[in-house]
Design an enzyme around this catalytic site. Structure first.
Site, PDB file in Angstrom:
ATOM      1  N   ASN A  19       0.878  -1.166   0.000  1.00 35.95           N
ATOM      2  CA  ASN A  19       0.000   0.000   0.000  1.00 35.95           C
ATOM      3  C   ASN A  19       0.917   1.218   0.000  1.00 35.95           C
ATOM      4  OD1 ASN A  19      -1.806   2.048   0.453  1.00 35.95           O
ATOM      5  ND2 ASN A  19      -2.721   1.146   2.283  1.00 35.95           N
ATOM      6  N   ARG A  42      -2.476  -2.129  -3.504  1.00 38.73           N
ATOM      7  CA  ARG A  42      -3.672  -1.303  -3.338  1.00 38.73           C
ATOM      8  C   ARG A  42      -3.547  -0.105  -4.283  1.00 38.73           C
ATOM      9  NH1 ARG A  42      -5.105   3.312   0.764  1.00 38.73           N
ATOM     10  NH2 ARG A  42      -7.318   3.476   0.307  1.00 38.73           N
ATOM     11  N   HIS A  74     -12.841   2.836  -0.394  1.00 35.62           N
ATOM     12  CA  HIS A  74     -12.861   1.792   0.651  1.00 35.62           C
ATOM     13  C   HIS A  74     -13.473   0.490   0.127  1.00 35.62           C
ATOM     14  CE1 HIS A  74     -13.228   5.435   3.565  1.00 35.62           C
ATOM     15  NE2 HIS A  74     -11.973   5.020   3.570  1.00 35.62           N
ATOM     16  N   ARG A  91     -12.309  15.652   7.027  1.00 36.17           N
ATOM     17  CA  ARG A  91     -13.086  16.024   5.824  1.00 36.17           C
ATOM     18  C   ARG A  91     -14.559  16.158   6.196  1.00 36.17           C
ATOM     19  NH1 ARG A  91     -11.391  10.802   2.956  1.00 36.17           N
ATOM     20  NH2 ARG A  91      -9.290  10.642   3.756  1.00 36.17           N
ATOM     21  N   GLU A 123      -8.295  -5.223   5.116  1.00 32.65           N
ATOM     22  CA  GLU A 123      -8.100  -4.859   3.716  1.00 32.65           C
ATOM     23  C   GLU A 123      -6.925  -5.609   3.090  1.00 32.65           C
ATOM     24  OE1 GLU A 123      -9.188  -0.452   3.025  1.00 32.65           O
ATOM     25  OE2 GLU A 123      -8.891  -0.615   5.169  1.00 32.65           O
TER      26      GLU A 123
END
Ligand code: AMP
Length: 396
Positions: free
Chosen positions: A9, A92, A181, A242, A383
């Site tokens: 990742n 990823r 996601h 955010r 993940e």
């Protein structure tokens, strides 16, 4: 042949990795190189084997150097990482646009396509590509697979992914809902169906991925039919830094008020959400402030839980029938308070939380009462395992 997969990742200044068996899920090592390419600071590498972490200051001016640091860590601290033992490297990749509906075996054309999508993910795809290039150089004969965060959402129907904006924006500028996601939503929605004792193809669930970034997904029969993030990871739920949903008139209003576009971008990515409301994006700290009677933190918790509950309600409508809700990621797995606040707002759906079941840490369990019309579960996400499994599946 073993199913050993190195999952990478790569961010703009970091390279995270995990070496695991995609069949059993057993992790043999994991780690991260941080501060790659930062002119004023040494990079830092942390390598963990059997729970023992080794941390070193290292030189990593770019991702190729960071990859060599990773190989050195395996050579020094183990386990041995020989190319002939490795089934594949799984990467990823944040944005696959509408080009990738499933994982892709990396070749030059795939790299060009990911490059072409950089305008849609300028903060993420360049780092992902740097990781792919470094891994191809380090393991030239090992298959490399790109697993896209957006791919799981490519099953959205047109009425869910199309924005009511001019045709030119949609066609020329690729404006549509993509969603993120995806590996987490895929893993957790499948796992929840199993936990409910149901066939995935006949199960409708809402997954709430609530971490520093947060998104909701409505999954019908294993296919995602709606999700709360769109072109960038800004829309939808209130996140660590955010804002989630905003009026599209905001940028022009602020521009007229003299706020430069760079400040606007920075504020929306790094200065909004929990941080904008309370001064911190760490949810544990927000909870401490609530306990201490801080009114801003109490309001933030209300805003966050209200927004999540509204999404669950709207996704119940989208799904037509709701069989389960999953809470996952840092906040979803760890915060009984947030789960309780969200579920308390969903009484209309016949949902009833069970305080004892809901108390405590991130273990996989149901948190609603037996007579709740819809069960809600904590389902820890994984993940890396999902990327490893998808990597293996596309190669097998
Ligand atoms: P993630 O992005 O999935 O790593 O999640 C990060 C978020 O989870 C941060 O806001 C953390 O404060 C939050 N988090 C982690 N542990 C806990 C905890 N024990 N209680 C509440 N929030 C937590």
């Amino acid at each position: 042949m073993s199913a050993l997969v190195l999952v990478l990742n790569a961010g703009s200044s970091s390279l995270k990795y995990q070496l695991l068996d995609a069949d059993s899920g057993t992790v043999s090592a994991s780690g991260v190189v941080e501060r790659i390419g930062e002119p004023d600071a040494k990079a830092v590498a942390r390598h963990t084997v059997s729970g023992e972490a080794t941390t070193r200051d290292v030189d990593a001016p770019d991702h190729h150097a960071a990859m060599r640091v990773v190989l050195d860590a395996f050579a020094t601290d183990g386990p041995p990482l020989r190319p002939q033992d490795l089934y594949a490297v799984g990467h990823r990749v944040v944005h696959g646009g509408d080009l990738f509906r499933s994982p892709a075996i990396v070749d030059d054309a795939v790299i060009d396509a990911i490059e072409d999508l950089v305008p849609l993910a300028p903060l993420h795809n360049p780092g992902n590509l740097a990781g792919i290039r470094a891994a191809r150089a380090a393991f030239p004969t090992t298959p490399q697979v790109a697993v896209f965060d957006t791919a799981f959402h490519q099953t959205l129907p047109p009425h869910a992914f199309t924005y009511a904006v001019p045709r030119e924006w949609r066609e020329r500028h690729r404006v549509r809902r993509y969603g993120f996601h995806g590996t987490s939503h895929a893993f957790v929605s499948r796992r929840l169906a199993t936990l409910l004792g149901r066939d995935v193809s006949e199960t409708n669930v809402v997954v709430l991925h609530l971490g520093n970034g947060a998104s909701a997904a409505a999954v019908a029969g294993g296919a995602c039919i709606d999700t709360s993030m769109w072109l960038s990871p800004l829309e939808g739920l209130v996140m660590g830094t955010r804002p989630g949903d905003l009026d599209p008139a905001l940028p022009s209003h602020l521009a007229r008020e003299g706020v430069p576009i760079e400040d606007y971008d920075r504020a929306l990515n790094a200065g909004s959400g929990l941080r904008g409301l309370t001064g911190t994006n760490d949810f544990r700290e927000v909870e401490r402030l609530v306990e201490a009677g801080d009114p801003d933190a109490a309001l933030a918790l209300d805003i966050v839980s209200y927004r999540i509950a509204k999404y669950v309600g709207s996704y119940a409508v989208a799904l037509g029938r709701l069989d389960g809700i999953a809470f996952t990621a840092g906040i979803g797995e760890h915060s009984p308070r947030l789960r309780a606040e969200v579920l308390a707002r969903l009484g209309l759906l016949g949902i009833r939380v069970d305080a004892d079941r809901n108390a405590g840490g991130p273990s996989e369990r149901v948190v609603t009462a037996d007579d709740s019309a819809v069960p809600a579960w904590v389902v820890p996400t994984n993940e890396e395992l999902e990327i490893a499994r998808q990597t293996l599946a596309v190669l097998r």
